[in-house]
Structure formats: C-alpha cells, structure tokens
Design an enzyme around this catalytic site. Structure first.
Site, PDB file in Angstrom:
ATOM      1  N   LEU A 127       0.968  -1.238  -0.008  1.00 28.67           N
ATOM      2  CA  LEU A 127      -0.029  -0.014  -0.108  1.00 28.67           C
ATOM      3  C   LEU A 127       0.716   1.258  -0.098  1.00 28.67           C
ATOM      4  CD1 LEU A 127      -2.660  -1.546   2.485  1.00 28.67           C
ATOM      5  CD2 LEU A 127      -3.115  -0.927   0.379  1.00 28.67           C
ATOM      6  N   LYS A 155      15.202   0.228   5.061  1.00 26.89           N
ATOM      7  CA  LYS A 155      15.008   0.660   3.793  1.00 26.89           C
ATOM      8  C   LYS A 155      14.990   2.216   3.648  1.00 26.89           C
ATOM      9  CE  LYS A 155      12.345   1.439  -0.014  1.00 26.89           C
ATOM     10  NZ  LYS A 155      12.623   1.229  -1.427  1.00 26.89           N
ATOM     11  N   THR A 208       6.585   0.757   1.917  1.00 30.65           N
ATOM     12  CA  THR A 208       7.371   1.344   2.444  1.00 30.65           C
ATOM     13  C   THR A 208       6.620   2.572   3.456  1.00 30.65           C
ATOM     14  OG1 THR A 208       8.823   1.367   0.689  1.00 30.65           O
ATOM     15  CG2 THR A 208       9.336   3.095   2.279  1.00 30.65           C
TER      16      THR A 208
HETATM   17  P1  NAD Z   1       0.661   2.283  -6.242  1.00 31.33           P
HETATM   18  O1  NAD Z   1       0.275   3.586  -5.899  1.00 31.33           O
HETATM   19  O2  NAD Z   1       1.206   1.809  -7.676  1.00 31.33           O
HETATM   20  O3  NAD Z   1      -0.043   0.855  -5.756  1.00 31.33           O
HETATM   21  C1  NAD Z   1      -0.610   1.076  -4.429  1.00 31.33           C
HETATM   22  C2  NAD Z   1      -2.330   0.460  -4.557  1.00 31.33           C
HETATM   23  O4  NAD Z   1      -2.702   0.368  -3.380  1.00 31.33           O
HETATM   24  C3  NAD Z   1      -3.156   1.177  -5.655  1.00 31.33           C
HETATM   25  O5  NAD Z   1      -3.481   0.262  -6.480  1.00 31.33           O
HETATM   26  C4  NAD Z   1      -4.275   1.576  -4.681  1.00 31.33           C
HETATM   27  O6  NAD Z   1      -5.463   1.477  -5.133  1.00 31.33           O
HETATM   28  C5  NAD Z   1      -4.159   0.750  -3.578  1.00 31.33           C
HETATM   29  N1  NAD Z   1      -4.844   0.888  -2.263  1.00 31.33           N
HETATM   30  C6  NAD Z   1      -4.598   2.142  -1.583  1.00 31.33           C
HETATM   31  N2  NAD Z   1      -5.361   2.286  -0.572  1.00 31.33           N
HETATM   32  C7  NAD Z   1      -6.180   0.984  -0.522  1.00 31.33           C
HETATM   33  C8  NAD Z   1      -6.929   0.353   0.294  1.00 31.33           C
HETATM   34  N3  NAD Z   1      -7.548   1.060   1.557  1.00 31.33           N
HETATM   35  N4  NAD Z   1      -7.297  -0.934  -0.027  1.00 31.33           N
HETATM   36  C9  NAD Z   1      -6.891  -1.541  -0.861  1.00 31.33           C
HETATM   37  N5  NAD Z   1      -6.117  -1.007  -2.041  1.00 31.33           N
HETATM   38  C10 NAD Z   1      -5.622   0.128  -1.668  1.00 31.33           C
HETATM   39  O7  NAD Z   1       2.084   2.379  -5.390  1.00 31.33           O
HETATM   40  P2  NAD Z   1       3.377   1.167  -5.643  1.00 31.33           P
HETATM   41  O8  NAD Z   1       4.148   2.279  -6.829  1.00 31.33           O
HETATM   42  O9  NAD Z   1       2.926   0.007  -6.132  1.00 31.33           O
HETATM   43  O10 NAD Z   1       4.043   1.485  -4.364  1.00 31.33           O
HETATM   44  C11 NAD Z   1       3.655   0.340  -3.299  1.00 31.33           C
HETATM   45  C12 NAD Z   1       4.464   0.598  -2.040  1.00 31.33           C
HETATM   46  O11 NAD Z   1       5.859   0.187  -2.542  1.00 31.33           O
HETATM   47  C13 NAD Z   1       4.873   2.070  -1.359  1.00 31.33           C
HETATM   48  O12 NAD Z   1       4.918   2.104   0.029  1.00 31.33           O
HETATM   49  C14 NAD Z   1       6.024   2.495  -2.368  1.00 31.33           C
HETATM   50  O13 NAD Z   1       6.948   3.369  -1.301  1.00 31.33           O
HETATM   51  C15 NAD Z   1       6.761   1.174  -2.426  1.00 31.33           C
HETATM   52  N6  NAD Z   1       7.841   1.059  -3.098  1.00 31.33           N
HETATM   53  C16 NAD Z   1       7.541   1.560  -4.821  1.00 31.33           C
HETATM   54  C17 NAD Z   1       8.459   1.023  -5.272  1.00 31.33           C
HETATM   55  C18 NAD Z   1       8.083   1.839  -7.062  1.00 31.33           C
HETATM   56  O14 NAD Z   1       9.369   1.892  -7.620  1.00 31.33           O
HETATM   57  N7  NAD Z   1       7.250   1.901  -7.490  1.00 31.33           N
HETATM   58  C19 NAD Z   1       9.594   0.665  -5.050  1.00 31.33           C
HETATM   59  C20 NAD Z   1      10.151   0.395  -3.691  1.00 31.33           C
HETATM   60  C21 NAD Z   1       8.987   0.304  -3.005  1.00 31.33           C
END
Ligand code: NAD
Length: 295
Positions: free
Chosen positions: A65, A170, A95
C-alpha cells in the site's frame, strides 16, 4: 502451496502477485482501483469484494500500500486483523514509517497473528522479474515462515532484526541513495564544465574512491550506463516523488531519535524543489538537470 490474501495491486503489488501465481500459490486479491483488480484477475488471482474478503481463510496476507495510514486503515481500523484466522502471517511490503510498522506488529500480536515489515528495493522492474530485495523486520519464527514465499518474488531476502527494522533499513538505504545521487550529479556537472566528459569520469571514479551505485549502475548523465534512465529522458525507474517520500520518512525518523542528518535534510529539500517544479513523476536521477540549471 499456500492460500495467500493480497491487498494493494498497484505498480509493485500487481507484478509481485503475478510471481506468486506463477509459483503455484492460490491468491485472493483486493484493490480499491478497478483496473488493478482486473489485471490481477487476468494474472490468475481470485478477486475478493473487499480487504476483509481477501484475508479471510488465508494463511498469509501480503499488503503493498502507498503509506502508513493506508496500512493502519486496512489492517487495524478496517477490521482485517479481526477477521483473519488466528495465527495468520501478515507481510507488509509497503514503505512506511517505523512507528506505524511497530504499532501494526503489536496490534497483530494482540490478535494472535504475526506481522513482518518487509519493504522492497528493486522497483517495478524488479517486481516484474522477481528480483526484489526484501528487508524484513519481525520475529525469527515469522521470518522463517515468510522466507520461501518472499523468495518467489525476490532474489535477496534479509532478516534485519525485530519489528520495524525492515523499514529502518529501507529508509536508511534510500537516504544514502538520495544523497549519493545528488553528489554524483554535482560531480558530473562540475567535470563537464572543466572539460571532462561523463564517460571518462565514470571510467575513473567507478574504479576509484568515488565509486558508488548511483554512479556505477545508475549514472545520471546519459552515456556511460546504457540501461540507466538518463538514456531514456529520465522515464522512471524510481520516481523523484518516491525518493522524496522516502527522504521525508528518514527525516521524520531522524527527528524522533534526535539524529542529525544535515545531508539527508539537504537532499530532501532538493528533491522537494525538483518535484515542486513539476518533475515528480520523472526518474529521481533527473535531478542532475536541476543541478545543471536546465530545469
Ligand atoms: P501504487 O500507488 O501503484 O499502488 C498502491 C495500490 O494500493 C493502488 O493500486 C491503490 O489503489 C491501492 N490502495 C490504496 N489504498 C487501498 C485500500 N485501502 N485498500 C486496497 N487497496 C488500496 O504504489 P506502488 O508503486 O505499487 O508502491 C507501493 C508501495 O511500495 C509504496 O509504499 C512504495 O513506497 C513502495 N515502493 C515502490 C517502488 C516503486 O518503484 N514503485 C519501489 C520500492 C518500494
């Protein structure tokens, strides 16, 4: 094969779920966004009506999330902990801040569950390829239970210590990365103005004491590292907004522990400026263009 609940099917969660299904696990999935749910169904997941539905009957529940308040809202306030079978293993790969990770671990234990904080490094490419690095905080018993599952989505799974230590690893790692990316960008800009091209400085410094991942593997100047986002007009990769988020988490943790992080604070300010100028969705290495005075 395990029954896994998966909540949060975005840029990271979607491809991570795909690798669990390829490994033969049964996954019940939920996301608030309809396109994310449809992609998970296409990948082979069963869709649940809500987060509680995804967690019901699962041995393991994975959350990916955006931020700490989403994790709290789903697991604690949203009733997922209460609805899950006693003894469920929760693995939170978001994260988030260390305090929320520790609070969720405690809340899980109070309901007879285990929770690991297991943030990842490797970005969307690593999520798709199953080559993420997982840094994991929580009990040794929970870690040993989670390890085989995490290995289907990653190449490195490292136990960082008790609850919250995965998130600590992290944010400290990404504070190093934010600071070094800016340092490398300054050096490449100065070199250019002194008549020294990026390829030559890269060849020398990558084998000298200036060697670091930001220069060697992810050079912010186009040319020396063909796979780096600098060669595709800074298309991410890892966005500047994500870097800013992680630096803010690091600064919050530094405040909470009376730790002086002057370079971390400077990096956070510079990324805030870069994002504020409208470049938040570009790769974080694009900050070299601001240092060069181009944006
Ligand atoms: P994203 O915004 O693409 O995905 C998050 C998802 O969570 C969305 O699809 C959203 O609809 C869903 N969501 C939000 N609230 C919700 C709820 N209450 N119930 C169900 N679903 C819900 O984000 P991401 O890029 O996938 O990143 C996710 C996590 O991973 C973050 O914490 C980010 O910091 C971490 N991260 C991302 C990357 C990257 O390169 N994108 C790299 C390392 C870590």
């Amino acid at each position: 094969m395990a029954n896994i609940g998966f909540i949060g099917l975005g840029n990271m969660g979607g491809p991570m779920l795909g690798n669990l299904i390829k490994a033969g696990h049964r996954v019940s999935a939920f996301d608030l966004a309809a396109p994310a749910r449809e992609a998970a169904r296409t990948a082979g997941a069963t869709l649940a009506e809500n987060a509680i539905g995804a967690a019901k009957g699962a041995e393991i529940v994975i959350t990916v999330l955006p931020a700490g308040h989403h994790v709290r809202a789903v697991l604690i306030e949203g009733g997922v902990f209460d609805a899950a079978t006693k003894g469920t293993l929760f693995i939170d790969c978001s994260t988030i801040d260390v305090d929320t990770a520790r609070a969720c671990n405690k809340a899980a234990a109070e309901r007879g569950h285990e929770l690991l904080d297991a943030p990842v490094s490797g970005g969307t490419a690593g999520a798709a390829a199953g080559t993420l690095t997982f840094m994991v905080g929580g009990s040794t018993a929970a870690f040993e239970r989670a390890e085989p599952i995490l290995k289907t989505m990653g190449k490195a799974v490292i136990h960082a210590g008790p609850a919250g230590n995965g998130q600590a690893a992290k944010i400290c790692n990404n504070m190093i990365l934010g600071i070094t990316m800016i340092g490398v960008s300054e050096a490449l800009t100065l070199a250019k103005r002194l008549g020294l091209d990026a390829a030559t400085l890269h060849a020398i410094s990558s084998k000298s004491s200036g060697s670091c991942w930001a220069l060697n593997e992810y050079c912010p100047a186009p040319g020396p590292v063909p796979k780096a986002p600098s060669n595709r007009d800074y298309q991410p990769g890892f966005t500047a907004l994500m870097m800013l988020k992680d630096l803010k988490l690091a600064l919050g943790a530094a405040q909470g522990t009376d730790t002086a992080v002057p370079l971390g604070a400077a990096a956070e300010s510079l990324y805030a400026l870069y994002c504020g100028a409208g470049h938040g969705t570009r790769d974080f290495s694009g900050i070299i263009q601001m240092i060069e005075g181009k944006t």
